[in-house]
Design a protein around this motif. Structure first.
Motif, mmCIF file in Angstrom:
data_model
loop_
_atom_site.group_PDB
_atom_site.id
_atom_site.type_symbol
_atom_site.label_atom_id
_atom_site.label_comp_id
_atom_site.label_asym_id
_atom_site.label_seq_id
_atom_site.Cartn_x
_atom_site.Cartn_y
_atom_site.Cartn_z
ATOM 1 N N UNK A 142 0.805 -1.231 0.000
ATOM 2 C CA UNK A 142 0.000 0.000 0.000
ATOM 3 C C UNK A 142 0.837 1.279 0.000
ATOM 4 N N UNK A 143 2.010 1.262 0.631
ATOM 5 C CA UNK A 143 2.673 2.532 0.923
ATOM 6 C C UNK A 143 4.082 2.681 0.358
ATOM 7 N N UNK A 144 4.804 1.600 0.212
ATOM 8 C CA UNK A 144 6.254 1.767 0.052
ATOM 9 C C UNK A 144 6.693 2.158 -1.352
ATOM 10 N N UNK A 145 6.002 1.650 -2.386
ATOM 11 C CA UNK A 145 6.496 1.861 -3.742
ATOM 12 C C UNK A 145 7.798 1.135 -3.982
ATOM 13 N N UNK A 146 8.024 0.033 -3.273
ATOM 14 C CA UNK A 146 9.300 -0.684 -3.343
ATOM 15 C C UNK A 146 9.398 -1.491 -4.626
ATOM 16 N N UNK A 147 10.649 -1.780 -5.021
ATOM 17 C CA UNK A 147 10.908 -2.654 -6.170
ATOM 18 C C UNK A 147 11.353 -4.034 -5.721
ATOM 19 N N UNK A 148 11.634 -4.177 -4.428
ATOM 20 C CA UNK A 148 12.028 -5.482 -3.902
ATOM 21 C C UNK A 148 11.696 -5.555 -2.410
ATOM 22 N N UNK A 149 11.462 -6.775 -1.958
ATOM 23 C CA UNK A 149 11.196 -7.006 -0.551
ATOM 24 C C UNK A 149 11.831 -8.336 -0.167
ATOM 25 N N UNK A 150 12.401 -8.374 1.021
ATOM 26 C CA UNK A 150 13.045 -9.588 1.527
ATOM 27 C C UNK A 150 12.434 -9.929 2.881
ATOM 28 N N UNK A 151 12.035 -11.189 3.026
ATOM 29 C CA UNK A 151 11.494 -11.674 4.300
ATOM 30 C C UNK A 151 12.423 -12.769 4.815
ATOM 31 N N UNK A 152 12.917 -12.599 6.052
ATOM 32 C CA UNK A 152 13.829 -13.572 6.646
ATOM 33 C C UNK A 152 13.204 -14.141 7.922
ATOM 34 N N UNK A 153 13.154 -15.467 7.981
ATOM 35 C CA UNK A 153 12.619 -16.178 9.143
ATOM 36 C C UNK A 153 13.758 -16.974 9.757
ATOM 37 N N UNK A 154 14.104 -16.626 11.012
ATOM 38 C CA UNK A 154 15.256 -17.258 11.648
ATOM 39 C C UNK A 154 14.876 -18.046 12.888
ATOM 40 N N UNK A 155 15.314 -19.307 12.914
ATOM 41 C CA UNK A 155 15.070 -20.171 14.074
ATOM 42 C C UNK A 155 16.358 -20.282 14.884
ATOM 43 N N UNK A 156 16.305 -19.892 16.155
ATOM 44 C CA UNK A 156 17.418 -20.090 17.071
ATOM 45 C C UNK A 156 16.960 -21.021 18.190
ATOM 46 N N UNK A 157 17.875 -21.359 19.106
ATOM 47 C CA UNK A 157 17.554 -22.352 20.126
ATOM 48 C C UNK A 157 16.392 -21.920 21.004
ATOM 49 N N UNK A 158 16.385 -20.640 21.409
ATOM 50 C CA UNK A 158 15.362 -20.191 22.357
ATOM 51 C C UNK A 158 14.539 -19.030 21.840
ATOM 52 N N UNK A 159 14.596 -18.782 20.536
ATOM 53 C CA UNK A 159 13.814 -17.685 19.980
ATOM 54 C C UNK A 159 13.632 -17.885 18.481
ATOM 55 N N UNK A 160 12.720 -17.109 17.938
ATOM 56 C CA UNK A 160 12.523 -17.099 16.494
ATOM 57 C C UNK A 160 12.332 -15.642 16.080
ATOM 58 N N UNK A 161 12.916 -15.269 14.954
ATOM 59 C CA UNK A 161 12.850 -13.882 14.499
ATOM 60 C C UNK A 161 12.228 -13.812 13.116
ATOM 61 N N UNK A 162 11.576 -12.688 12.869
ATOM 62 C CA UNK A 162 11.008 -12.400 11.553
ATOM 63 C C UNK A 162 11.421 -10.985 11.173
ATOM 64 N N UNK A 163 12.058 -10.860 10.015
ATOM 65 C CA UNK A 163 12.461 -9.536 9.536
ATOM 66 C C UNK A 163 11.945 -9.340 8.123
ATOM 67 N N UNK A 164 11.321 -8.178 7.898
ATOM 68 C CA UNK A 164 10.804 -7.824 6.573
ATOM 69 C C UNK A 164 11.439 -6.494 6.171
ATOM 70 N N UNK A 165 12.179 -6.510 5.030
ATOM 71 C CA UNK A 165 12.863 -5.295 4.554
ATOM 72 C C UNK A 165 12.426 -4.993 3.130
ATOM 73 N N UNK A 166 12.224 -3.714 2.850
ATOM 74 C CA UNK A 166 11.933 -3.309 1.468
ATOM 75 C C UNK A 166 12.807 -2.124 1.104
ATOM 76 N N UNK A 167 12.866 -1.800 -0.182
ATOM 77 C CA UNK A 167 13.685 -0.673 -0.642
ATOM 78 C C UNK A 167 12.812 0.483 -1.093
ATOM 79 N N UNK A 168 11.672 0.630 -0.453
ATOM 80 C CA UNK A 168 10.734 1.680 -0.849
ATOM 81 C C UNK A 168 11.120 3.038 -0.308
ATOM 82 N N UNK A 169 10.104 3.879 -0.212
ATOM 83 C CA UNK A 169 10.352 5.273 0.153
ATOM 84 C C UNK A 169 10.564 5.481 1.641
ATOM 85 N N UNK A 170 10.304 4.449 2.473
ATOM 86 C CA UNK A 170 10.531 4.574 3.913
ATOM 87 C C UNK A 170 9.554 5.526 4.556
ATOM 88 N N UNK A 171 9.980 6.129 5.677
ATOM 89 C CA UNK A 171 9.151 7.144 6.327
ATOM 90 C C UNK A 171 10.054 8.216 6.895
#
Length: 396
Positions: A321-350
């Motif tokens: 809806x907002x970014x106008x990005x040309x690419x987006x990367x979603x990373x899902x990381x499993x560690x021993x006692x946690x799990x992380x989710x990171x979503x990055x785009x190259x859009x206009x930001x804020x």
């Protein structure tokens, strides 16, 4: 306050049995201790007293007639019981046994000051009867005076004990009533809080599923209109994608109605569900969309998987809806006692000021509910980065 909570009501049957036992003992002892005429009179009066107790006293005790002022039925009973007891004592010294139930009745049915005055009056009357019966010799007077003093002390002591028990019973009943009222209030507050929480949960679910799906459909319809005349093949692809999104929205709606796990997680593990969302947004927007998996994937608690899936949906919806990005990367990381989710785009930001709409606020609430953290940032290289970090306690 309900009288059913009063200790005296719970033991009323015991008082009735006690009166019956004292009555039988008095009748049995009256024969050898009194002349024949006096025996008959004492027994007759004892029968009258028993009937009076059955008619008034038993009901007074059973109804819990304990008040800050004199209870009417209790006073009526005592106005008959005290004279009858004194008359029984006049005709037979065995009548003294009846005093063992009369004094407790006085203290049970009268307030403290009235009970104390009645006890003193009754003890004095008993002493006078004994003096008259035994004669006015100095020895008899001293004996009666001593016995009367002991009876008075015992009567007052018993009365104080009974009064304390009654007060404790009343206080317990009051405390129970307060606890019941408090419990009812807490139940109502808990119910209201539960209703509010459920409304907020459903609002987040609708926003993260149906609302985003409809937004995607609107955007695809807007892009479809010019393609119908200029690029029929692209329009056909767009129409097929639109149908796919609509079917997904329909499945989500059915899932919400049935209060089931999100449909993406029903048909695939978390990593595959996230990858499917990434592929879908890439197809919709025609941009580069990549999903990366780190660590060894494992089954997480359902609420953790729901939080990560909804977080992915919200982040990709903002890209759409907002970014106008040309690419987006979603990373899902499993560690021993946690799990992380990171979503990055190259859009206009804020502009450096985070504006939490309902979607971001809802996501933040979801993450906090499972003890995680959420960070939203605009890197210097451009675009937006969203990071969700959930503790899993090391449980696979």
């Amino acid at each position: 306050m309900s009288s059913s909570n009063d200790a005296w009501l719970n033991s009323a049957g015991g008082w009735h049995v006690g009166f019956a036992v004292i009555g039988l003992l008095t009748a049995g002892m009256a024969f050898p201790l009194s002349p024949p005429a006096h025996e008959i009179a004492a027994i007759f009066l004892l029968v009258v007293l028993s009937g009076w107790y059955a008619a008034t006293g038993a009901e007074a005790i059973g109804a819990g007639m304990i008040r800050t002022g004199p209870a009417r039925l209790g006073v009526v009973y005592l106005l008959g019981a005290v004279p009858l007891t004194l008359l029984i004592l006049w005709f037979s010294s065995a009548g003294a046994l009846v005093l063992f139930v009369l004094y407790p009745h006085i203290w049970m049915m009268l307030p403290t000051r009235w009970a104390a005055a009645s006890t003193v009056t009754t003890v004095c009357a008993v002493g006078a009867i004994m003096v008259v019966r035994e004669g006015f010799t100095p020895g008899a007077v001293l004996l009666v005076a001593g016995i009367s003093a002991v009876c008075l002390l015992l009567g007052l002591g018993l009365g104080a004990w009974i009064t304390r028990i009654i007060r404790q019973s009343t206080e317990r009943a009051s405390t129970l009533a307060e606890l019941e009222a408090t419990r009812a209030e807490l139940a109502e507050v808990s119910h209201d809080a539960g209703v509010l929480a459920e409304r907020e949960r459903l609002a987040r679910e609708i926003h993260d599923t149906l609302a985003q799906g409809f937004t995607s459909m609107v955007m695809m319809l807007q892009a479809l209109e010019p393609e119908i005349d200029t690029d029929r093949a692209a329009a056909q692809r767009r129409r097929a994608l639109l149908e796919e999104v609509a079917r997904g929205n329909l499945a989500e709606a059915r899932s919400l109605v049935a209060l089931l796990t999100p449909t993406h997680l029903e048909s695939a593990p978390l990593a595959e569900a996230v990858e499917r969302l990434v592929v879908q947004v890439g197809r919709e927007l025609g941009i580069s969309a990549t999903m990366r998996l780190h660590g060894e994937r494992r089954q997480l608690a359902t609420n953790h998987e729901v939080v990560l899936l909804r977080g992915t949906q919200e982040a990709l919806a903002n890209v759409r809806k907002h970014s106008g990005a040309s690419s987006v990367v979603v990373e899902l990381g499993y560690e021993r006692d946690r799990v992380t989710l990171e979503v990055r785009d190259d859009g206009k930001g804020f502009d450096g000021t985070e504006h939490d709409g309902f979607g971001l606020a809802g996501m933040r609430a979801r993450v906090a509910q499972v003890g995680g953290t959420m960070q939203l940032a605009a890197p210097s290289s451009g675009g937006v980065s969203l990071l969700v970090d959930l503790p899993t306690g090391g449980v696979a």
